[in-house]
Design a protein around this motif. Structure first.
Motif, short mmCIF file in Angstrom:
data_model
loop_
_atom_site.label_atom_id
_atom_site.label_comp_id
_atom_site.label_asym_id
_atom_site.label_seq_id
_atom_site.Cartn_x
_atom_site.Cartn_y
_atom_site.Cartn_z
N GLY A 1 -22.36 -7.85 14.21
CA GLY A 1 -21.03 -7.66 13.63
C GLY A 1 -19.96 -7.21 14.59
N TYR A 2 -18.73 -7.22 14.05
CA TYR A 2 -17.55 -6.78 14.79
C TYR A 2 -17.45 -5.25 14.70
CZ TYR A 2 -15.50 -11.58 14.47
OH TYR A 2 -15.23 -12.93 14.55
N ARG A 3 -16.50 -4.71 15.45
CA ARG A 3 -16.15 -3.28 15.42
C ARG A 3 -17.40 -2.38 15.49
NH1 ARG A 3 -13.04 -5.98 11.92
NH2 ARG A 3 -13.89 -5.14 10.00
N ASN A 4 -17.45 -1.32 14.68
CA ASN A 4 -18.53 -0.33 14.84
C ASN A 4 -19.89 -0.81 14.35
OD1 ASN A 4 -16.60 1.29 15.85
ND2 ASN A 4 -16.66 2.85 14.25
N THR A 5 -19.98 -2.04 13.87
CA THR A 5 -21.29 -2.55 13.47
C THR A 5 -22.19 -2.79 14.68
OG1 THR A 5 -20.63 -3.43 11.35
CG2 THR A 5 -22.43 -4.58 12.42
N GLY A 6 -21.62 -2.83 15.86
CA GLY A 6 -22.48 -3.06 17.02
C GLY A 6 -21.70 -2.92 18.30
N ASN A 7 -22.34 -3.37 19.39
CA ASN A 7 -21.65 -3.29 20.68
C ASN A 7 -21.53 -4.67 21.32
OD1 ASN A 7 -24.37 -3.50 21.18
ND2 ASN A 7 -24.36 -2.16 22.95
N GLY A 8 -21.40 -5.69 20.46
CA GLY A 8 -21.08 -7.02 20.98
C GLY A 8 -22.28 -7.92 21.16
N HIS A 9 -23.49 -7.37 21.08
CA HIS A 9 -24.67 -8.23 21.21
C HIS A 9 -24.95 -8.90 19.87
CE1 HIS A 9 -25.85 -6.94 25.19
NE2 HIS A 9 -25.42 -5.75 24.84
N ARG A 10 -25.76 -9.92 19.91
CA ARG A 10 -26.21 -10.56 18.68
C ARG A 10 -27.73 -10.69 18.72
NH1 ARG A 10 -21.86 -9.35 17.37
NH2 ARG A 10 -20.21 -10.63 16.48
N GLU A 11 -28.35 -10.53 17.53
CA GLU A 11 -29.77 -10.79 17.41
C GLU A 11 -29.94 -12.23 16.92
OE1 GLU A 11 -32.13 -7.86 17.73
OE2 GLU A 11 -31.55 -6.67 15.99
N ALA A 12 -31.18 -12.72 17.02
CA ALA A 12 -31.57 -14.01 16.47
C ALA A 12 -30.92 -15.20 17.20
CB ALA A 12 -31.27 -14.09 14.97
N GLY A 13 -31.49 -16.36 16.94
CA GLY A 13 -30.97 -17.59 17.54
C GLY A 13 -30.95 -17.53 19.06
N GLN A 14 -30.18 -18.42 19.65
CA GLN A 14 -30.06 -18.46 21.10
C GLN A 14 -29.40 -17.20 21.65
OE1 GLN A 14 -31.07 -21.21 23.32
NE2 GLN A 14 -32.32 -21.32 21.47
N ALA A 15 -28.52 -16.60 20.84
CA ALA A 15 -27.78 -15.42 21.30
C ALA A 15 -28.73 -14.29 21.68
CB ALA A 15 -26.82 -14.96 20.21
N ALA A 16 -29.87 -14.19 20.99
CA ALA A 16 -30.81 -13.10 21.28
C ALA A 16 -31.35 -13.20 22.70
CB ALA A 16 -31.96 -13.13 20.28
N LEU A 17 -31.44 -14.43 23.22
CA LEU A 17 -31.99 -14.58 24.57
C LEU A 17 -31.11 -13.86 25.59
CD1 LEU A 17 -33.03 -18.36 24.43
CD2 LEU A 17 -34.46 -16.36 24.03
N ASP A 18 -29.80 -13.85 25.34
CA ASP A 18 -28.89 -13.16 26.27
C ASP A 18 -29.12 -11.66 26.26
OD1 ASP A 18 -27.67 -15.41 27.27
OD2 ASP A 18 -26.16 -15.45 25.68
N ALA A 19 -29.50 -11.13 25.09
CA ALA A 19 -29.69 -9.68 24.99
C ALA A 19 -30.91 -9.23 25.78
CB ALA A 19 -29.83 -9.28 23.52
N TYR A 20 -31.92 -10.09 25.91
CA TYR A 20 -33.19 -9.66 26.51
C TYR A 20 -33.46 -10.28 27.88
CZ TYR A 20 -33.96 -7.80 21.88
OH TYR A 20 -33.82 -7.09 20.72
#
Ligand code: NAP
Length: 494
Positions: free
Chosen positions: A453-472
């Motif tokens: 999510g946006y704003r205080n829901t997170g710090n810009g990362h995303r879980e799941a899908g291809q986006a999760a690969l960037d986090a890890y």
């Protein structure tokens, strides 16, 4: 009574202190098992095991890592019903939803297993002659995974599967309220053939065991899901202890917007499911309905009719629509917010008290609750209640509805019911949330799309899908110069 130890370096082991605590069924107080009550010394042992295992796991071919994840998915399919039943007993959600929780873990395991053969980088032309340029993903190292109790199979697998397929090793600290589900997941990975030390499980409280994980010098990434309050603490602590990477998936205050041209019956189905599914304890649960004034009364009447029919009870019973809250402290917090809503001047329409009739008195049940005539700046319209409480907020226009939707500190999920395609596309553009639904409620994410999510829901990362690969993973850019001479980028090619 069954005992659930830690899992460190491929062994099931007691906490070094020998201390234990109990896991309790929130529907009736039944004791489900005893669990290791660990301390920082157990975290040290788990991180050391993960650090050693990283050296070989990072070199284990990714397609082979994928085969282990694939086997884990197959085992989960086989054990789905057993896990779902324990999930309902330990966390409280109704059985069909518990099956959905396990299914989400299955889906992400299959998805990430396939990523073993698909970790694409980029091959691009160099600006210089006789030079080759490409980029590859690399694992980060030891990943500390800290999870909440509301999705005790889906969320840990959402984190573990991408971490593992990329070659990271894991120390997993699950929520203290759902430890047995964590043990079952690790059992699945063990049976699937995960090498020793690659996944480690340490039980214990967030403020000691979680804290030790965040502070540990050999943990490179903390993947955290929980409340904004805890998330802020995690971010600050991680920055002070080695400038670790942190991924934060935090709270929500999600809204469903109902415009005057909406199919109201369809909207009511989506609202009931999103507000009272999982007893309102989803980060994507709808706790606000922003409704155009001309249809507010009609919508309220339809909602009251449906809410009054919701049946509370043990989630294992087929007759139950809404299970318990996670514990009585959560029930008390929900009631505190109901009192605040009344004091703020919102009109309590239905519910508004703990459910104590008969068997319900043994558990943490709260009556599904509806407030009407809620103002957007009231606390019940701004703060995450995390329970079965819904606020109806009347507005005049779609523009005002979107403004109200975006006026909270959270930005996870939002929904709009309308038959007008032009309005739908304007809303898709202007709703400031990481997930937007048109003509569906705020819950129901699928694992191959980015989640966050946006704003205080997170710090810009995303879980799941291809986006999760960037986090890890880390990106490594590689240049191979086969010209046999010094070539200076930005200088020699001008
Ligand atoms: P929480 O109290 O923040 O706890 C989450 C996890 O953090 C638990 O494992 C907890 O351990 C641990 N923890 C607590 N304090 C810690 C500390 N100082 N250091 C390290 N770890 C710590 O949240 P919760 O009540 O379990 O979960 C509900 C919240 O999660 C809601 O706000 C919900 O919206 C959010 N959530 C967000 C998403 C998302 O993807 N955005 C998904 C699900 C839930 P203990 O269990 O031992 O306390």
């Amino acid at each position: 009574m069954k005992f659930y130890p830690n899992y460190i370096d491929g062994q099931w082991v007691e906490a070094k202190s020998g201390r234990r605590y109990q896991s309790i069924n929130p529907a009736n107080g039944e004791v489900l098992g005893e669990v290791a009550l660990s301390g920082p010394e157990d975290v040290d042992a788990a991180v050391e095991a993960a650090r050693k295992a990283f050296e070989s796991w990072r070199l284990y071919p990714a397609p082979k890592r994928g085969e282990i994840l694939f086997r884990a998915a197959e085992i989960l399919v086989r054990r789905k019903e057993e896990l779902a039943r324990m999930l309902t007993r330990e966390m409280g959600k109704v059985l069909p939803e518990a099956r959905g929780d396990v299914q989400e873990a299955i889906d992400i395991a299959y998805y990430m297993a396939a990523e073993g053969r698909r970790q694409f980088g980029h091959t691009v032309p160099s600006e210089l002659p006789d030079k080759f340029a490409f980029s590859v993903r690399e694992p980060i190292g030891v990943v500390g995974i800290i999870t909440p109790w509301n999705f005790p199979t889906a969320i840990p697998f959402w984190k573990m599967m991408p971490a593992l397929i990329l070659g990271n090793t894991v120390v997993f600290k699950p929520a203290s309220d759902t430890p047995i589900m964590a043990a079952l997941l690790v059992e699945v990975l063990e049976e699937a053939g995960i090498p020793k030390g690659v996944v480690n499980l340490v039980y214990g409280p967030g403020d000691t065991v979680g804290e030790a994980l965040i502070r540990h010098p050999h943990v490179q990434l903390i993947s955290f899901t929980g409340s904004v309050e805890s998330g802020k603490h995690v971010a600050v602590t991680a920055a002070q202890h080695g400038m670790k990477r942190v991924t934060l998936e935090l709270g929500g205050k999600n809204a469903i917007i109902v415009l005057e041209d909406a199919n109201l019956d369809l909207a009511v189905d989506g609202i009931i499911w999103s507000a009272f599914g999982t007893t309102g304890q989803r980060c994507t649960a709808a706790s606000r309905v922003i409704v155009q004034r001309s249809v507010a009364k009609k919508l309220e009447e339809k909602l009251v009719e449906r809410i009054s029919k919701l049946r509370l009870g043990d989630g294992l019973l087929e007759t139950t629509d809404v299970g318990p809250l996670i514990h009585t402290r959560a029930r008390d917090k929900v009631h505190m917010y109901v009192e605040i809503g009344k004091q703020e001047g919102a009109r309590l329409v239905v519910g508004g008290e703990p459910a104590m009739e008969g068997e319900l008195a043994k558990g943490a049940f709260y009556k599904p609750t509806l407030f009407a005539e809620v103002k957007p700046d009231m606390r019940i319209a701004q703060e995450e209640i995390f329970g079965p409480v819904l606020a109806l907020i009347p507005v005049d226009t779609m523009e005002e509805a979107i403004k109200v939707n975006n006026s909270v500190q959270y930005g996870l999920s939002s929904a709009m019911y309308t038959q007008d395609v032009n309005k739908a596309f304007k809303a898709i553009r202007d709703l400031a949330t990481g997930i937007v639904y048109i003509n569906a409620g705020t819950i129901g994410a699928e694992i191959h799309l980015p989640f966050g999510g946006y704003r205080n829901t997170g710090n810009g990362h995303r879980e799941a899908g291809q986006a999760a690969l960037d986090a890890y993973s880390e990106w490594k850019s590689v240049y191979v110069d086969y010209s046999g001479r010094l070539q200076r980028a930005q200088i020699d090619n001008q």
